[in-house]
Design an enzyme around this catalytic site. Structure first.
Site, short mmCIF file in Angstrom:
data_model
loop_
_atom_site.label_atom_id
_atom_site.label_comp_id
_atom_site.label_asym_id
_atom_site.label_seq_id
_atom_site.Cartn_x
_atom_site.Cartn_y
_atom_site.Cartn_z
CD GLU A 111 -3.21 0.46 0.46
OE1 GLU A 111 -2.77 1.42 -0.21
OE2 GLU A 111 -4.43 0.25 0.60
CG ASP A 112 -0.95 4.84 -1.48
OD1 ASP A 112 -1.68 4.10 -0.79
OD2 ASP A 112 -1.41 5.78 -2.16
CG ASP A 135 -5.69 8.81 6.75
OD1 ASP A 135 -5.36 9.10 7.90
OD2 ASP A 135 -6.35 9.58 6.04
CE LYS A 190 -1.76 11.11 6.39
NZ LYS A 190 -2.87 11.87 5.76
NE ARG A 217 -2.17 8.76 -8.87
CZ ARG A 217 -2.84 8.37 -7.77
NH1 ARG A 217 -2.17 7.96 -6.72
NH2 ARG A 217 -4.15 8.41 -7.74
#
Ligand code: 5GP
Length: 178
Positions: free
Chosen positions: A102-103, A106, A134, A168
């Site tokens: 995953e990037d 959150d 995060k 991006r």
């Protein structure tokens, strides 16, 4: 301090290429030792993961496969609830050791959805590798196994992450300037 303007917003440099590369090497080393003798399937979640997945995979020295998926959400025809589906899955996950790539994690809603969908696919194991986490926003119990960088609750772009589709392709990470 280096800044970039994307659409109507200005972002300042947050992590440079060297910091990014070092953080990715660290988790690649952990994956290499944790999966020694195994043959995991890396499952990249598009679009945001594309640069992270590429750089991570260059540092993984295992016998492994990589495939990519997207998460599609749509409203059910009869129910009002949202239906989620993984699209692009091109092989069986039965018995596989899957590492989701995953990037950013959150709140964790997206990763929870993906893990729930993968649990139905009969994987032997499911782990998560993310470029960013995060911690202040994350509110799930699912362990996030490999985290390249933890960041505060701020909006970031670059290195695969976008602002309204743009940014991006930046090879460094930028944070929204307040
Ligand atoms: P979650 O479901 O964990 O709350 O959020 C995951 C998704 O929100 C990510 O895949 C990403 O698309 C988006 N997202 C969350 N934080 C950021 C951020 O700081 N920058 C960008 N560009 N996208 C974010």
């Amino acid at each position: 301090m280096k800044e970039v303007k994307i659409l109507d917003k200005t972002f300042r440099l947050y992590k440079n290429e060297e910091e990014i590369a070092t953080s990715i090497s660290t988790i690649a080393n952990s994956i290499n030792s944790d999966y020694e003798g195994k043959s995991p399937l890396f499952l990249g979640v598009l679009n945001g993961c594309f640069l992270f997945a590429a750089d991570l995979m260059k540092k993984v020295n295992l016998s492994c496969e990589i495939s990519f998926v997207k998460v599609a959400s749509y409203k059910g025809m009869k129910s009002t609830g949202e239906v989620n589906q993984l699209i692009g899955l091109d092989r069986s996950l039965e018995g596989r050791d899957v590492i989701i790539v995953e990037d950013i994690v959150d709140t964790g809603n997206t990763i929870e959805t993906i893990v729930d969908l993968l649990k139905k696919a009969g994987c032997n194991s499911i782990k998560i590798a993310t470029f960013l986490l995060k911690p202040e926003a994350y509110n799930k119990d699912i362990p996030v196994d490999y985290v390249a960088m933890e960041i505060p609750n701020a909006f970031v772009v670059g290195y695969g992450l976008d602002y309204d589709g743009f940014g991006r392709n930046l090879n460094e990470l930028f944070v929204l300037k307040d």
